[in-house]
Each structure stands twice: as structure tokens, then as C-alpha cells.
Design a protein around this motif. Sequence first.
Motif, PDB file in Angstrom:
ATOM      1  N   GLY A   1      29.594 -34.217 -14.248  1.00  0.00           N
ATOM      2  CA  GLY A   1      29.368 -35.072 -15.407  1.00  0.00           C
ATOM      3  C   GLY A   1      29.329 -36.539 -15.002  1.00  0.00           C
ATOM      4  O   GLY A   1      30.174 -37.005 -14.239  1.00  0.00           O
TER       5      GLY A   1
ATOM      6  N   TYR B   1      29.287 -40.460 -16.499  1.00  0.00           N
ATOM      7  CA  TYR B   1      29.718 -41.169 -17.698  1.00  0.00           C
ATOM      8  C   TYR B   1      29.481 -42.674 -17.530  1.00  0.00           C
ATOM      9  O   TYR B   1      29.634 -43.214 -16.434  1.00  0.00           O
TER      10      TYR B   1
ATOM     11  N   LYS C   1      27.230 -39.505 -21.749  1.00  0.00           N
ATOM     12  CA  LYS C   1      27.489 -38.485 -20.726  1.00  0.00           C
ATOM     13  C   LYS C   1      26.234 -37.681 -20.455  1.00  0.00           C
ATOM     14  O   LYS C   1      25.524 -37.283 -21.364  1.00  0.00           O
TER      15      LYS C   1
ATOM     16  N   THR D   1      24.913 -34.441 -17.568  1.00  0.00           N
ATOM     17  CA  THR D   1      25.378 -33.450 -16.597  1.00  0.00           C
ATOM     18  C   THR D   1      24.262 -33.126 -15.627  1.00  0.00           C
ATOM     19  O   THR D   1      23.114 -32.930 -16.029  1.00  0.00           O
TER      20      THR D   1
ATOM     21  N   ALA E   1      38.206 -28.095  -9.247  1.00  0.00           N
ATOM     22  CA  ALA E   1      37.767 -28.931 -10.370  1.00  0.00           C
ATOM     23  C   ALA E   1      38.460 -30.284 -10.320  1.00  0.00           C
ATOM     24  O   ALA E   1      39.538 -30.444  -9.725  1.00  0.00           O
ATOM     25  N   ASN E   2      37.794 -31.269 -10.924  1.00  0.00           N
ATOM     26  CA  ASN E   2      38.332 -32.637 -11.052  1.00  0.00           C
ATOM     27  C   ASN E   2      38.579 -33.319  -9.711  1.00  0.00           C
ATOM     28  O   ASN E   2      39.479 -34.152  -9.577  1.00  0.00           O
TER      29      ASN E   2
ATOM     30  N   THR F   1      34.792 -37.311  -7.695  1.00  0.00           N
ATOM     31  CA  THR F   1      35.051 -38.480  -8.540  1.00  0.00           C
ATOM     32  C   THR F   1      34.447 -39.775  -8.017  1.00  0.00           C
ATOM     33  O   THR F   1      34.630 -40.818  -8.640  1.00  0.00           O
TER      34      THR F   1
ATOM     35  N   ASN G   1      32.800 -36.783 -12.702  1.00  0.00           N
ATOM     36  CA  ASN G   1      33.851 -35.785 -12.553  1.00  0.00           C
ATOM     37  C   ASN G   1      33.250 -34.398 -12.678  1.00  0.00           C
ATOM     38  O   ASN G   1      32.250 -34.200 -13.384  1.00  0.00           O
ATOM     39  N   ASN G   2      33.818 -33.432 -11.959  1.00  0.00           N
ATOM     40  CA  ASN G   2      33.431 -32.033 -12.104  1.00  0.00           C
ATOM     41  C   ASN G   2      34.528 -31.312 -12.854  1.00  0.00           C
ATOM     42  O   ASN G   2      35.660 -31.186 -12.379  1.00  0.00           O
ATOM     43  N   LEU G   3      34.222 -30.846 -14.053  1.00  0.00           N
ATOM     44  CA  LEU G   3      35.219 -30.177 -14.882  1.00  0.00           C
ATOM     45  C   LEU G   3      35.478 -28.752 -14.426  1.00  0.00           C
ATOM     46  O   LEU G   3      36.472 -28.139 -14.834  1.00  0.00           O
ATOM     47  N   GLU G   4      34.585 -28.210 -13.596  1.00  0.00           N
ATOM     48  CA  GLU G   4      34.752 -26.860 -13.069  1.00  0.00           C
ATOM     49  C   GLU G   4      34.719 -26.911 -11.550  1.00  0.00           C
ATOM     50  O   GLU G   4      34.158 -27.836 -10.950  1.00  0.00           O
TER      51      GLU G   4
END
Length: 621
Positions: free
Chosen positions: A100, A102, A176, A178, A353-354, A357, A386-389
Motif C-alpha cells: 500500500g 499512502y 491510498k 495498492t 507483514a508490516n 516500509t 506498508n505491506n499489510l500481508e
Amino acid sequence: MAVRRNIQYLNKDFTELRASLINYARTYFPTTYNDFSPTSPGMMFMEMAAYVGDVMSFYLDNQIQETYLQYARQTNNLYELAYMFSYKPNVTQVATVNVGFYQQVPAMGSPGSQSPDFSYALFIPANTTVTSTASGSVSFIIQDPVDFSVSSSGDPTEVTVYETTGGNNIQYFLLKKTRKAISSTINTTTFSFGTPQQFDTVEISSPNIVGILDIKDNNTGDTWYEVDYLAQDTVFDSIKNTNVNDPNLSQYQGDTPYLLQLKQVQRRFVSRFLDSTTLQLQFGAGTANDTDEEILPNPDNVGLGLPFEVDKLTTAFSPSNFTFTRNYGIAPSNTTLVVRYLTGGGVGANVPANTITSITSGNIQFLNSNLTANVANYIFGTLGINNLEAADGGGDGDSTEELRQNASANFATQLRNVTQDDYLVRALSLPAKYGVISKAYIEPTKAQSVASGAAASILDLYVLSFDNTSKLRTASVALKQNLSTYLSQYRMVNDSISIKDAFIINIGVNFDIIVLPNFNSNEVLTKCILALQNFFAIKNWQINEPIILRDLYILLDAIEGVQTVKIVTISNKVGTALGYSQYAYDIAGATINEVVYPSIDPMIFEVKYLNTDIQGRVVNL
């Protein structure tokens, strides 16, 4: 006169050859030599001959074995055989992850009617490198550019309120987007060329090579294009859908940001792995002065270059090489090529994940130059990722058995659309930047559907797209043109495809239930509505799919607190003034044995407004 001997050709190992030689000597030279003891000189020569024969038989068997894909064991032979089956081996498996992006943008307008000021939207180019903070600092690259100012059904820009200054006065919005990223590092090398050579080759040696990113001519800036085979003279190319590029289709740039085109190229190359660490690049055989790629076929030039004119009767002609000039693209000469290639992958690329960054490289910029400096500097600093997965898919390259199985499977398909399902899957795989085909259905052309004077096609492909709220709509002209261009490279030569719009039939759902004692009626009713909303979510429906009312009764009856489902009815919602489809449909007439059937013409049922078009009641016994 030659003497005929009875020679055995079936013996292959040392023991059989030794016994055969002894028997041969006893049969044809009984008085010349008869000492067959293990220590005799004659037995020494016989055993040496048997030894040589055994070794030669082994190598002969091994060479024969290495010519068959299912039996070959040597890596270089397996690679060669895989390419014969048009399969390109994988020496590494890259990890993929959705990242993602932002950024903040100022609000514009008066309080209560404010909107994002997209003039401060950033642009992040393709092949930008992002890095994970996990152990090893794994690098990823994004394959598509990020343009925060563009939003479509296939590439939405999510907008939320980020900061307010009291009341309903919004100061900043948060945007945002992706993008899919792959675990790769960009590497650069150069190759110098002098006098042009036919089918010149160069080699790149490195572990975990993913593939070639691009090749540029250092002197002229020309791009060299990778093709599947050197006789292929066209590649897919994309241009931004603007009024300058195409005045007729620019009106559809909202759902079709880019136009897909076929581009004829002379500068092309193929790549092939020689082993797990060596990638070979091969270029063409012509020179920059050769122009046979621009020749149109006509009776004077088709077959040009054949040694005898009579060969035209039996020669197999290819549209990509009908002049037999053996050009296959041009060879680089008197220049230096800058090659960028990707390496990476492996199990270690499956980062948690996360952890992705930071952006480590990429020419990030504002597309609008008329900005307030201090505001632009602040906005630039708000960019984050950030990667949420967790990333997944990373692993080793093809094993020996995987290489065999993948090559065999690839040979059967050859990337061609052979069945109707092949066309269906290929249409749905159109990259999002060319527009999104949300629903597709294909069937043989009906005789009654061919208009008077029109040429009949073999297959009719019915398609629909999404708007920016994920509601169905007909595909735009630009999207259909992109789809037509995309399919043209994969269809069989005898196939003719007609791309048409499917009909959208909007419906509503009404139901009555009886609730068990001691259950809250509102809670049970809410659960029923949520279950139906999930059931009728458009992602779960396809063109020409019927509505089976029995499934709805079973679905509602299984919800905790429902005692009885008294009735479920489907109604037609129609009228563009109300936001529905213009097409009416006789639901009652189409219902047979509790099944609502679609029409003969391909159509899809859609509950357009899930929050209002599904209604239920709690009734008494």
C-alpha cells in the motif's frame, strides 16, 4: 569370397560380451586358439574388448536417455529439452506481495463540500525499489507506476479524511493505492558490439536470475524488446489514453487509463537459461538497413529467397517470415547495450507483514509544477508504504521433476486459445491498466443473432465492466478495443471473435421469516439480510447464472433464530432515472420449478444496491 559369420548384436554388458567373444573364438577358430583360462594372453585381449564394448554401450544408452524429457538427468540437457517444448525454466521463484502506498493531499473547497486537491498527487514510476526491514533487507520492485491522480474500477484511489481543524473543516485527505511487488533487485551490466554478427550471443552469469528488465542502446537510446522467438516481429505496447494520443477514445480514460497496441520492432532478442546461473541473450541476424519487416505480402515478394520457384507449391509460409530473408531482427553493431536484469527470490524473500516500509530508489515527483513550495515539501514528506500481508511464493527454481512436468504441460497449451474456456480466462486476465473485464461469457454464435449483411463470427464473447463503485456497466469502446488487441495474439487462425455487451438485469429480494421464541427479532433479521447480501455480492455471480430459490430458503433457514422461512420473492428493478438498468425482465415468466432462469441472450442478475434492495420482515405464525 567373404566368410559369413554369425554375429550377436544384442549383447551390451561386460559379461555378455566376454562370453560372446569366447564362443566366437571357439566356433570359428577352434584350432587356432583354445586356451581360455583366466590368465591366458588371449583372454586378456577378449576381456579388454568386452570392457571397451561395455563402456561404449553405457555412453550410447546414456546419450539416448538424455534425448528424452522424461528420462534426462543432466541439467543442461533438461533445459534444452524444455526450450524445445517452448517452456522457459525457472531458476528461482520470486515472492509477491501487495504494497500500500499512502500520501496526504490538502483539502479544497468550503467546509461541508470539500474534496482532495489532486494537483498535489504524486507519481511513482514503475520499477521503483522498496525494501523490507526484516532480516536480510530484501528488496522488492513494483511493476506498475503509481499515479494518485488516477482512479478507476481497476485501479481505485482510496480517499479518507486524515486531519480536520475543528468541526467539519477538513485540512488533509489521505490517498491510498495498492501495487503488487516482486522480490527482485535490479542489476546492470553492459555489452559492447563491433562488426555485426548473425545471431550474436552474450551471457549473464549470476545466481537467482529472474529475467531481463530492459535493454537500452547506450549510443542512441533505442530499446531492445524481448520476444518469445526471433521471428516474432510484434510486441504489446501501451500508451496513455489522452486526447493527444487518441481523440476518439480519450473520453473513456476513466476506466481505460492506457490503450493497448501492437508495435512492430526490429530490435529484438530472446533469452534462454544455459544452466541455473547463466542466462544467454541472442540477437537477430540482419542490419539496421534491412527493411523486410516493413514489406507487405504480395504475389511478387511471397517466397522471395527460395532457391527454386517450384518450391512455392509445397513450402509452409509463415506470416512473420514469408520472404525467407533470414533476418529475424537486426544484430547490434558498433554500440554498447546497457542491460538491466533482475535477481532475487528464494524462501528468504517471504517477508512478514508490516516490514516493507521504505522506498530506496525511484524518481518520485509531482505531475503538476505550479504548486506552493512549502505545501509541496510537506506533502512529499507524507509519502509512506506498508505491506499489510506477508509476502509469499518465494522458493527455489524448478526441480528436475518440476521441469519435466511443466515442460510437458506447456507443450500442450502453447499459449494459444483452443477452447472456449481458454478465451474466457484470457479475457479476464487483461491487465488492469488497460481496463477491467469484470464478467465474461462466451458461446458459439447463434444464427439468429447475426445481423443482416454482417459476417458471422465463430464465437461471441459477452463482457461487462465495473464502475468506480463496483457496480456493473457495459464495457467502453476503448476497453473493447484493448481486449480485441490482447486476444488477437492468442487466438487460433480460424477463430473469429465478436465482443458484445451482456445484459444487466437488476433485481430486488424480499422475504418473510418467523423467529423462534426468546430470540431478538431485529438481530435475526439483520443476520438474514447480511447473509443474503453476501450471497448476492456481485463477485459471486456470473453471466447466465440462474437464481435457485431453494438455495435462498436453505440459506435463511440455517441462520440461528429462524424458525420458518415463509416466502422469498425476486422482483425486477428497472429504470435509469432510479439508477437501475434500462432492461425489464419478466421474473414470473422466467421462474420454473422455483428456479429463475436467465434469458436466451446472455445476461446477469445484479442486486445493485445491497443495502436497500434486500428487504425482510418478521411475521407471526
